[in-house]
Design a protein around this motif. Structure first.
Motif, PDB file in Angstrom:
ATOM      1  N   UNK A 237       0.834  -1.200   0.000  1.00 51.24           N
ATOM      2  CA  UNK A 237       0.000   0.000   0.000  1.00 51.24           C
ATOM      3  C   UNK A 237       0.870   1.252   0.000  1.00 51.24           C
ATOM      4  N   UNK A 238       1.903   1.239   0.840  1.00 49.86           N
ATOM      5  CA  UNK A 238       2.801   2.401   0.918  1.00 49.86           C
ATOM      6  C   UNK A 238       3.440   2.684  -0.440  1.00 49.86           C
ATOM      7  N   UNK A 239       3.913   1.643  -1.101  1.00 48.35           N
ATOM      8  CA  UNK A 239       4.536   1.820  -2.420  1.00 48.35           C
ATOM      9  C   UNK A 239       3.527   2.360  -3.433  1.00 48.35           C
ATOM     10  N   UNK A 240       2.290   1.872  -3.373  1.00 50.03           N
ATOM     11  CA  UNK A 240       1.270   2.325  -4.317  1.00 50.03           C
ATOM     12  C   UNK A 240       0.854   3.774  -4.039  1.00 50.03           C
ATOM     13  N   UNK A 241       0.830   4.174  -2.783  1.00 53.96           N
ATOM     14  CA  UNK A 241       0.528   5.570  -2.447  1.00 53.96           C
ATOM     15  C   UNK A 241       1.591   6.475  -3.059  1.00 53.96           C
ATOM     16  N   UNK A 242       2.847   6.130  -2.875  1.00 46.10           N
ATOM     17  CA  UNK A 242       3.937   6.934  -3.442  1.00 46.10           C
ATOM     18  C   UNK A 242       3.855   6.930  -4.969  1.00 46.10           C
ATOM     19  N   UNK A 243       3.634   5.771  -5.558  1.00 51.89           N
ATOM     20  CA  UNK A 243       3.551   5.670  -7.019  1.00 51.89           C
ATOM     21  C   UNK A 243       2.444   6.565  -7.574  1.00 51.89           C
ATOM     22  N   UNK A 244       1.272   6.506  -6.953  1.00 50.93           N
ATOM     23  CA  UNK A 244       0.140   7.290  -7.451  1.00 50.93           C
ATOM     24  C   UNK A 244       0.350   8.784  -7.231  1.00 50.93           C
ATOM     25  N   UNK A 245       0.925   9.165  -6.089  1.00 52.67           N
ATOM     26  CA  UNK A 245       1.147  10.592  -5.858  1.00 52.67           C
ATOM     27  C   UNK A 245       2.232  11.126  -6.785  1.00 52.67           C
ATOM     28  N   UNK A 246       3.218  10.304  -7.106  1.00 49.79           N
ATOM     29  CA  UNK A 246       4.230  10.712  -8.090  1.00 49.79           C
ATOM     30  C   UNK A 246       3.578  10.936  -9.455  1.00 49.79           C
ATOM     31  N   UNK A 247       2.680  10.038  -9.838  1.00 48.23           N
ATOM     32  CA  UNK A 247       1.984  10.198 -11.120  1.00 48.23           C
ATOM     33  C   UNK A 247       1.197  11.509 -11.133  1.00 48.23           C
ATOM     34  N   UNK A 248       0.556  11.809 -10.014  1.00 44.53           N
ATOM     35  CA  UNK A 248      -0.197  13.061  -9.899  1.00 44.53           C
ATOM     36  C   UNK A 248       0.742  14.261  -9.998  1.00 44.53           C
ATOM     37  N   UNK A 249       1.843  14.222  -9.270  1.00 41.98           N
ATOM     38  CA  UNK A 249       2.798  15.341  -9.273  1.00 41.98           C
ATOM     39  C   UNK A 249       3.353  15.590 -10.672  1.00 41.98           C
ATOM     40  N   UNK A 250       3.598  14.534 -11.440  1.00 43.06           N
ATOM     41  CA  UNK A 250       4.187  14.681 -12.771  1.00 43.06           C
ATOM     42  C   UNK A 250       3.163  15.083 -13.839  1.00 43.06           C
ATOM     43  N   UNK A 251       1.874  14.980 -13.517  1.00 45.76           N
ATOM     44  CA  UNK A 251       0.823  15.409 -14.418  1.00 45.76           C
ATOM     45  C   UNK A 251       0.771  16.939 -14.427  1.00 45.76           C
ATOM     46  N   UNK A 252       0.414  17.558 -15.550  1.00 48.34           N
ATOM     47  CA  UNK A 252       0.300  19.024 -15.561  1.00 48.34           C
ATOM     48  C   UNK A 252      -0.619  19.563 -14.457  1.00 48.34           C
ATOM     49  N   UNK A 253      -1.653  18.821 -14.084  1.00 48.58           N
ATOM     50  CA  UNK A 253      -2.566  19.282 -13.033  1.00 48.58           C
ATOM     51  C   UNK A 253      -1.949  19.171 -11.645  1.00 48.58           C
TER      52      UNK A 253
ATOM     53  N   UNK B 290      10.336  15.035  -4.881  1.00 49.26           N
ATOM     54  CA  UNK B 290      11.730  14.857  -4.480  1.00 49.26           C
ATOM     55  C   UNK B 290      11.872  13.538  -3.737  1.00 49.26           C
ATOM     56  N   UNK B 291      13.089  13.030  -3.677  1.00 51.10           N
ATOM     57  CA  UNK B 291      13.323  11.777  -2.946  1.00 51.10           C
ATOM     58  C   UNK B 291      12.962  11.948  -1.474  1.00 51.10           C
ATOM     59  N   UNK B 292      13.178  13.135  -0.930  1.00 51.06           N
ATOM     60  CA  UNK B 292      12.818  13.390   0.472  1.00 51.06           C
ATOM     61  C   UNK B 292      11.306  13.274   0.678  1.00 51.06           C
ATOM     62  N   UNK B 293      10.529  13.858  -0.224  1.00 51.14           N
ATOM     63  CA  UNK B 293       9.072  13.762  -0.111  1.00 51.14           C
ATOM     64  C   UNK B 293       8.640  12.308  -0.272  1.00 51.14           C
ATOM     65  N   UNK B 294       9.213  11.605  -1.232  1.00 50.30           N
ATOM     66  CA  UNK B 294       8.856  10.199  -1.430  1.00 50.30           C
ATOM     67  C   UNK B 294       9.129   9.379  -0.177  1.00 50.30           C
ATOM     68  N   UNK B 295      10.256   9.638   0.475  1.00 47.39           N
ATOM     69  CA  UNK B 295      10.616   8.901   1.695  1.00 47.39           C
ATOM     70  C   UNK B 295       9.724   9.268   2.870  1.00 47.39           C
ATOM     71  N   UNK B 296       9.316  10.534   2.955  1.00 46.25           N
ATOM     72  CA  UNK B 296       8.559  11.012   4.113  1.00 46.25           C
ATOM     73  C   UNK B 296       7.051  10.901   3.956  1.00 46.25           C
ATOM     74  N   UNK B 297       6.563  10.671   2.747  1.00 50.64           N
ATOM     75  CA  UNK B 297       5.133  10.716   2.472  1.00 50.64           C
ATOM     76  C   UNK B 297       4.330   9.779   3.367  1.00 50.64           C
ATOM     77  N   UNK B 298       4.551   8.499   3.279  1.00 51.58           N
ATOM     78  CA  UNK B 298       3.723   7.544   4.023  1.00 51.58           C
ATOM     79  C   UNK B 298       3.986   7.634   5.529  1.00 51.58           C
ATOM     80  N   UNK B 299       5.252   7.725   5.988  1.00 52.46           N
ATOM     81  CA  UNK B 299       5.441   7.912   7.435  1.00 52.46           C
ATOM     82  C   UNK B 299       4.764   9.182   7.954  1.00 52.46           C
TER      83      UNK B 299
END
Length: 170
Positions: free
Chosen positions: A25-41, A48-57
């Protein structure tokens, strides 16, 4: 609790309440939020790697936070990060959709509607008086979905206009 919605010409989306302690679940949350961040919207840039590491914790350490994941055929297709807070005017909890994303390949297939169905179930369980969200003016498909589900501008007094969402970066 799990909800299922039938998608037009696509398999059903299964929506689950994410467990921040579950590595998948944690990996999928990061994956989906990365997809959102990279979308124009979402701004068009990767997290950033820091955000990816800190997101779920960080979500796990925030008592008001919860997340939903939508899957289609076992593939992550959507994410909603939610924050429960309190409506001073309503005198009851409110549920804010802090992030909502449907993966590009699944847009228009009912995944968003499936997420919203579960969001509204959670809001009812909490006795919330409303569900809130922010949307960019130019995100026409999202605005159409939200409007079709009954969401609209926040207006207390039409003479004073619509509420605006402002921020100050620190």
């Amino acid at each position: 609790m799990t909800g299922t919605a039938t998608l037009s010409k696509a398999p059903a989306a299964t929506v689950i309440r994410a467990d921040y302690g579950n590595a998948d679940h944690a990996a999928d949350i990061v994956k989906m939020l990365r997809a959102y961040a990279m979308d124009p919207m979402g701004g068009g840039e990767d997290l950033s790697s820091e955000v990816q590491e800190n997101l779920v914790p960080g979500l796990a350490a925030t008592p008001a936070a919860s997340s939903l994941l939508a899957y289609v055929d076992g593939q992550p297709a959507g994410l909603a990060n939610l924050m429960t807070t309190f409506s001073s005017f309503g005198g009851k909890p409110l549920l804010n959709i802090h992030d909502i994303v449907v993966a590009k390949d699944f847009r228009g297939s009912g995944v968003g509607r499936a997420l919203f169905a579960e969001i509204e179930t959670i809001a009812q369980e909490k006795g919330a008086c409303k569900v809130t969200l922010e949307v960019l003016e130019g995100n026409i498909p999202a605005k159409a979905l939200y409007a079709s589900l009954g969401y609209g501008d926040y207006v207390l007094d039409p003479e004073m206009g619509k509420a605006l969402f402002w921020q100050k970066r620190l």
